[in-house]
Design a protein around this motif. Structure first.
Motif, PDB file in Angstrom:
ATOM      1  N   MET A  26       0.844  -1.179   0.000  1.00 39.87           N
ATOM      2  CA  MET A  26       0.000   0.000   0.000  1.00 39.87           C
ATOM      3  C   MET A  26       0.895   1.249   0.000  1.00 39.87           C
ATOM      4  N   THR A  27       0.604   2.171  -0.885  1.00 46.05           N
ATOM      5  CA  THR A  27       1.335   3.429  -0.942  1.00 46.05           C
ATOM      6  C   THR A  27       0.888   4.330   0.196  1.00 46.05           C
ATOM      7  N   VAL A  28       1.849   4.891   0.896  1.00 42.11           N
ATOM      8  CA  VAL A  28       1.573   5.785   2.011  1.00 42.11           C
ATOM      9  C   VAL A  28       1.665   7.234   1.563  1.00 42.11           C
ATOM     10  N   LEU A  29       2.726   7.553   0.844  1.00 44.18           N
ATOM     11  CA  LEU A  29       2.976   8.908   0.357  1.00 44.18           C
ATOM     12  C   LEU A  29       3.768   8.823  -0.940  1.00 44.18           C
ATOM     13  N   THR A  30       3.660   9.873  -1.737  1.00 48.05           N
ATOM     14  CA  THR A  30       4.515   9.973  -2.906  1.00 48.05           C
ATOM     15  C   THR A  30       5.159  11.351  -2.915  1.00 48.05           C
ATOM     16  N   THR A  31       6.334  11.414  -3.516  1.00 51.27           N
ATOM     17  CA  THR A  31       7.036  12.675  -3.730  1.00 51.27           C
ATOM     18  C   THR A  31       7.370  12.720  -5.218  1.00 51.27           C
ATOM     19  N   ASP A  32       8.086  13.729  -5.633  1.00 50.24           N
ATOM     20  CA  ASP A  32       8.458  13.825  -7.042  1.00 50.24           C
ATOM     21  C   ASP A  32       9.209  12.583  -7.521  1.00 50.24           C
ATOM     22  N   ARG A  33      10.105  12.060  -6.663  1.00 50.29           N
ATOM     23  CA  ARG A  33      10.951  10.946  -7.087  1.00 50.29           C
ATOM     24  C   ARG A  33      10.671   9.626  -6.393  1.00 50.29           C
ATOM     25  N   LEU A  34       9.876   9.653  -5.327  1.00 53.22           N
ATOM     26  CA  LEU A  34       9.776   8.480  -4.458  1.00 53.22           C
ATOM     27  C   LEU A  34       8.339   8.042  -4.214  1.00 53.22           C
ATOM     28  N   ILE A  35       8.213   6.761  -3.911  1.00 56.91           N
ATOM     29  CA  ILE A  35       6.967   6.187  -3.403  1.00 56.91           C
ATOM     30  C   ILE A  35       7.300   5.610  -2.036  1.00 56.91           C
ATOM     31  N   LEU A  36       6.621   6.072  -1.011  1.00 58.02           N
ATOM     32  CA  LEU A  36       6.765   5.499   0.330  1.00 58.02           C
ATOM     33  C   LEU A  36       5.626   4.505   0.470  1.00 58.02           C
ATOM     34  N   ARG A  37       5.975   3.260   0.691  1.00 57.77           N
ATOM     35  CA  ARG A  37       4.968   2.205   0.699  1.00 57.77           C
ATOM     36  C   ARG A  37       5.284   1.169   1.764  1.00 57.77           C
ATOM     37  N   ASP A  38       4.278   0.354   2.046  1.00 55.81           N
ATOM     38  CA  ASP A  38       4.503  -0.742   2.980  1.00 55.81           C
ATOM     39  C   ASP A  38       5.529  -1.710   2.403  1.00 55.81           C
ATOM     40  N   TRP A  39       6.381  -2.218   3.278  1.00 54.86           N
ATOM     41  CA  TRP A  39       7.210  -3.349   2.906  1.00 54.86           C
ATOM     42  C   TRP A  39       6.269  -4.539   2.741  1.00 54.86           C
ATOM     43  N   THR A  40       6.573  -5.426   1.814  1.00 59.44           N
ATOM     44  CA  THR A  40       5.719  -6.593   1.583  1.00 59.44           C
ATOM     45  C   THR A  40       6.516  -7.873   1.798  1.00 59.44           C
ATOM     46  N   ASP A  41       5.800  -9.000   1.727  1.00 56.12           N
ATOM     47  CA  ASP A  41       6.485 -10.284   1.831  1.00 56.12           C
ATOM     48  C   ASP A  41       6.867 -10.830   0.453  1.00 56.12           C
ATOM     49  N   ASP A  42       6.851  -9.964  -0.545  1.00 54.35           N
ATOM     50  CA  ASP A  42       7.348 -10.323  -1.864  1.00 54.35           C
ATOM     51  C   ASP A  42       8.833 -10.692  -1.728  1.00 54.35           C
ATOM     52  N   GLY A 100      23.617   9.371  -0.978  1.00 52.42           N
ATOM     53  CA  GLY A 100      24.070  10.534  -1.735  1.00 52.42           C
ATOM     54  C   GLY A 100      23.111  11.041  -2.796  1.00 52.42           C
ATOM     55  N   HIS A 101      21.892  10.536  -2.826  1.00 55.94           N
ATOM     56  CA  HIS A 101      20.909  10.968  -3.820  1.00 55.94           C
ATOM     57  C   HIS A 101      19.805  11.846  -3.230  1.00 55.94           C
ATOM     58  N   GLY A 102      19.839  12.074  -1.917  1.00 57.54           N
ATOM     59  CA  GLY A 102      18.812  12.888  -1.276  1.00 57.54           C
ATOM     60  C   GLY A 102      17.528  12.142  -0.962  1.00 57.54           C
ATOM     61  N   TYR A 103      17.532  10.816  -1.106  1.00 53.41           N
ATOM     62  CA  TYR A 103      16.308  10.051  -0.866  1.00 53.41           C
ATOM     63  C   TYR A 103      15.856  10.101   0.588  1.00 53.41           C
ATOM     64  N   ALA A 104      16.784  10.003   1.534  1.00 55.28           N
ATOM     65  CA  ALA A 104      16.409  10.036   2.953  1.00 55.28           C
ATOM     66  C   ALA A 104      15.755  11.373   3.288  1.00 55.28           C
ATOM     67  N   THR A 105      16.356  12.456   2.832  1.00 56.51           N
ATOM     68  CA  THR A 105      15.807  13.785   3.108  1.00 56.51           C
ATOM     69  C   THR A 105      14.427  13.934   2.491  1.00 56.51           C
ATOM     70  N   GLU A 106      14.280  13.532   1.244  1.00 57.22           N
ATOM     71  CA  GLU A 106      12.999  13.677   0.544  1.00 57.22           C
ATOM     72  C   GLU A 106      11.900  12.845   1.213  1.00 57.22           C
ATOM     73  N   ALA A 107      12.220  11.613   1.571  1.00 56.87           N
ATOM     74  CA  ALA A 107      11.231  10.735   2.205  1.00 56.87           C
ATOM     75  C   ALA A 107      10.836  11.259   3.584  1.00 56.87           C
ATOM     76  N   ALA A 108      11.826  11.603   4.396  1.00 57.30           N
ATOM     77  CA  ALA A 108      11.526  12.083   5.754  1.00 57.30           C
ATOM     78  C   ALA A 108      10.798  13.423   5.707  1.00 57.30           C
ATOM     79  N   ARG A 109      11.146  14.286   4.774  1.00 54.34           N
ATOM     80  CA  ARG A 109      10.465  15.582   4.658  1.00 54.34           C
ATOM     81  C   ARG A 109       8.964  15.373   4.396  1.00 54.34           C
ATOM     82  N   ALA A 110       8.626  14.416   3.552  1.00 54.23           N
ATOM     83  CA  ALA A 110       7.216  14.132   3.270  1.00 54.23           C
ATOM     84  C   ALA A 110       6.497  13.629   4.520  1.00 54.23           C
TER      85      ALA A 110
END
Length: 183
Positions: A1-17, A115-125
């Motif tokens: 399940m998607t929780v949030l989206t940003t310009d570059r990222l999808i924050l979603r539930d981890w799955t058992d895939d 080094g891609h700014g993913y942590a900042t972008e995800a946490a900011r959302a």
């Protein structure tokens, strides 16, 4: 399940895939990541089957949170690669079995995604979403010496308020805070 989206990222539930479980293991079996995490007897992981247990732990921990809190995968939209984990949750006190009213955000990224700014972008959302609920402050706790995570906290507009040991069973951690009035 998607929780949030940003310009570059999808924050979603981890799955058992199998791909998610393999990525959980790949992240949390790495000493360069786990050495910065609060003391945990099952880290670093040494068996891929531990990823199933970690996922179960996260699901159980957040089962009654109604989606407000969680431990989510950070997926890069363009490639589908899971860069790591972002979290938002009540902080455990001393003893760790008791939750406090203080809220923590955090991030654990695979080295191939540093080094891609993913942590900042995800946490900011996540911060923006949580502040919109009326929360007045959110903490980031960083192990002493983890300069990259301290830099992420600063990029999030968080203020370093020193070392504290009143969470995670008394472990001494560098503490950053962002107040809703800082936004």
């Amino acid at each position: 399940m998607t929780v949030l989206t940003t310009d570059r990222l999808i924050l979603r539930d981890w799955t058992d895939d199998p791909a998610d479980l393999a990525r959980i293991y790949d992240i949390y079996s790495r000493p360069e990541i786990t050495r910065w995490l609060a003391v945990s007897p099952d880290l670093p992981m040494t068996d891929p089957a531990q990823a199933v247990e970690r996922l179960r732990f996260w699901r159980d921990r957040h089962a009654d949170d109604g989606g407000r809190y969680g431990t989510w995968a950070i997926e890069v939209r363009e490639t589908g690669l899971v860069a790591g984990t972002v979290l938002l949750k009540p902080l455990p006190g001393t003893p760790e079995t008791e939750l406090t009213e203080d809220i923590e955000t955090g991030w654990h990224l695979h080295p191939d995604s540093w080094g891609h700014g993913y942590a900042t972008e995800a946490a900011r959302a996540l911060l923006a979403r949580e502040f919109a609920t009326g929360t007045s402050e959110i903490y980031a706790l960083v192990s002493p010496g983890n300069d990259p995570s301290m830099a992420v906290a600063r990029r999030l507009g968080m203020t370093h308020v020193g070392e504290r040991s009143d969470w995670y069973g008394g472990e001494l951690l560098e503490t950053f805070v962002r107040r809703s009035t800082d936004a």
